[in-house]
Write a protein that holds these residues in place. Structure first.
Motif, short mmCIF file in Angstrom:
data_model
loop_
_atom_site.label_atom_id
_atom_site.label_comp_id
_atom_site.label_asym_id
_atom_site.label_seq_id
_atom_site.Cartn_x
_atom_site.Cartn_y
_atom_site.Cartn_z
N LEU A 76 0.83 -1.20 0.00
CA LEU A 76 0.00 0.00 0.00
C LEU A 76 0.86 1.26 0.00
O LEU A 76 0.58 2.23 -0.69
CB LEU A 76 -0.94 0.00 1.21
N GLU A 77 1.93 1.23 0.78
CA GLU A 77 2.81 2.40 0.88
C GLU A 77 3.58 2.64 -0.42
O GLU A 77 3.86 3.78 -0.79
CB GLU A 77 3.79 2.21 2.04
N LEU A 78 3.93 1.58 -1.13
CA LEU A 78 4.70 1.71 -2.37
C LEU A 78 3.82 1.86 -3.61
O LEU A 78 4.29 2.29 -4.66
CB LEU A 78 5.61 0.49 -2.55
N GLY A 79 2.56 1.46 -3.49
CA GLY A 79 1.68 1.51 -4.64
C GLY A 79 1.94 0.40 -5.63
O GLY A 79 1.61 0.50 -6.82
N MET A 80 2.50 -0.71 -5.16
CA MET A 80 2.72 -1.90 -6.01
C MET A 80 2.71 -3.13 -5.10
O MET A 80 3.04 -3.05 -3.92
CB MET A 80 4.04 -1.81 -6.77
N ASN A 81 2.34 -4.27 -5.65
CA ASN A 81 2.31 -5.50 -4.86
C ASN A 81 3.72 -6.05 -4.70
O ASN A 81 4.38 -6.34 -5.70
CB ASN A 81 1.41 -6.54 -5.52
N VAL A 82 4.15 -6.20 -3.44
CA VAL A 82 5.51 -6.68 -3.18
C VAL A 82 5.51 -7.68 -2.04
O VAL A 82 4.62 -7.70 -1.20
CB VAL A 82 6.47 -5.52 -2.82
N ASP A 83 6.55 -8.51 -2.02
CA ASP A 83 6.90 -9.37 -0.89
C ASP A 83 8.19 -8.77 -0.35
O ASP A 83 9.25 -8.92 -0.95
CB ASP A 83 7.08 -10.80 -1.37
N ILE A 84 8.10 -8.08 0.78
CA ILE A 84 9.22 -7.28 1.28
C ILE A 84 10.10 -8.03 2.29
O ILE A 84 11.20 -7.59 2.62
CB ILE A 84 8.70 -5.97 1.92
N THR A 85 9.64 -9.19 2.76
CA THR A 85 10.30 -9.82 3.91
C THR A 85 11.12 -11.07 3.56
O THR A 85 11.36 -11.92 4.41
CB THR A 85 9.25 -10.19 4.97
N ALA A 86 11.57 -11.16 2.32
CA ALA A 86 12.29 -12.36 1.89
C ALA A 86 13.80 -12.31 2.15
O ALA A 86 14.51 -13.28 1.93
CB ALA A 86 12.03 -12.62 0.41
N GLY A 87 14.30 -11.15 2.60
CA GLY A 87 15.72 -11.07 2.97
C GLY A 87 16.68 -10.88 1.81
O GLY A 87 17.85 -11.27 1.91
N SER A 88 16.20 -10.27 0.70
CA SER A 88 17.09 -10.07 -0.44
C SER A 88 16.62 -8.91 -1.31
O SER A 88 15.42 -8.67 -1.44
CB SER A 88 17.18 -11.34 -1.28
N CYS A 89 17.59 -8.20 -1.91
CA CYS A 89 17.28 -7.07 -2.79
C CYS A 89 18.53 -6.72 -3.60
O CYS A 89 19.65 -7.09 -3.24
CB CYS A 89 16.82 -5.84 -2.00
N LEU A 90 18.32 -6.05 -4.71
CA LEU A 90 19.40 -5.52 -5.55
C LEU A 90 19.29 -4.01 -5.56
O LEU A 90 18.19 -3.47 -5.72
CB LEU A 90 19.27 -6.05 -6.98
N PHE A 91 20.41 -3.29 -5.37
CA PHE A 91 20.32 -1.84 -5.38
C PHE A 91 21.61 -1.20 -5.88
O PHE A 91 22.68 -1.78 -5.81
CB PHE A 91 19.94 -1.28 -4.01
N SER A 92 21.45 0.02 -6.40
CA SER A 92 22.57 0.77 -6.98
C SER A 92 23.49 1.32 -5.89
O SER A 92 23.12 1.38 -4.72
CB SER A 92 22.03 1.93 -7.81
N ARG A 93 24.66 1.73 -6.30
CA ARG A 93 25.60 2.34 -5.36
C ARG A 93 25.02 3.61 -4.74
O ARG A 93 25.20 3.87 -3.55
CB ARG A 93 26.93 2.65 -6.07
N GLU A 94 24.30 4.38 -5.55
CA GLU A 94 23.66 5.59 -5.02
C GLU A 94 22.67 5.23 -3.92
O GLU A 94 22.61 5.89 -2.87
CB GLU A 94 22.97 6.37 -6.14
N SER A 95 21.88 4.19 -4.14
CA SER A 95 20.95 3.72 -3.11
C SER A 95 21.69 3.29 -1.86
O SER A 95 21.27 3.60 -0.73
CB SER A 95 20.12 2.55 -3.64
#
Length: 240
Positions: free
Chosen positions: A146-165
């Motif tokens: 709801l906060e992001l405005g897209m359906n996500v599974d946030i609690t899986a313990g993994s993500c990819l992100f840029s150096r700026e992030s």
């Protein structure tokens, strides 16, 4: 090979993951350009010695919880030259490498088109988890979606992100749990693009991902409920 660094953390007093780490070490070293790990000072000395023999850059830290360990490894990763990072809890990474190594290779074969890619679980992968995890995480995932405005599974313990992030996360992360905090820092404070991808590799394997201490079924549910509440509140408040 894309310039993607691996960020991971572990707290493993019994050394239960030594054998699997040894089996998968070379695979991980071939997938990532740089590898960083924080390991608690209460972890197995044999495990630490095995990791120190690898290409991982290792930092031993006091046991202060997962959020602290994750922040430490982001800071460690920024000391290198990676353009992008894949964060994954070590037990999750080992399960992924054991059962779905081709998916892991494919995932890291090109850079995402967004600054922060949430990695969630496919329906099949989610259903491998204990009921207490599935039911309580439904609430967290709904609130974060709801906060992001897209359906996500946030609690899986993994993500990819840029150096700026990573730099924004390094500057602003401070909460008890980082699952929703990091993405909200990137979304609300950095105002960078967020994406989502479900994967098969973030499945649950009891001997790798299960807790080692003996607790009752009701205590398991209560523990997961508390985590859900903390992560959900963080999703709402971070960056506002």
């Amino acid at each position: 090979m894309p310039n993607i660094g691996l960020l991971t953390v572990t707290h493993d007093p019994s050394g239960k993951n030594i054998k699997l780490f040894k089996e998968l070490q070379k695979q991980f070293e071939n997938i990532y350009t740089e590898l960083y790990i924080t390991i608690s000072d209460e972890s197995s000395l044999t495990l630490l010695e095995q990791i120190q023999k690898s290409k991982f850059k290792v930092k031993v830290i006091p046991k202060k919880g997962a959020a602290s360990a994750r922040r430490e490894v982001v800071s460690l990763g920024l000391s290198g030259h990676s353009y992008y990072y894949h964060y994954c809890d070590l037990d999750r990474l080992l399960t992924w490498g054991k059962n779905h190594i081709d998916e892991l290779k494919l995932l890291t074969s090109s850079l995402p088109s967004c600054d922060y890619l949430i990695l969630g679980r496919s329906e099949r992968a989610m259903n491998t988890h204990p009921e207490a995890w599935i039911e309580t995480e439904k609430i967290t995932n709904k609130i974060c979606s709801l906060e992001l405005g897209m359906n996500v599974d946030i609690t899986a313990g993994s993500c990819l992100f840029s150096r700026e992030s990573a730099e924004y996360i390094n500057d602003y992360s401070k909460e008890k749990m980082t699952d929703a905090e990091w993405v909200m820092i990137v979304h609300r404070i950095a105002k960078l693009e967020i994406g989502y991808a479900p994967v098969e590799g973030l499945e649950y394997c009891e001997e790798i991902n299960g807790i080692t201490r003996s607790i009752s079924e009701s205590e398991k549910w209560m523990g997961r409920l508390k985590l859900s509440s903390i992560i959900s509140e963080t999703a709402i408040t971070t960056g506002k």
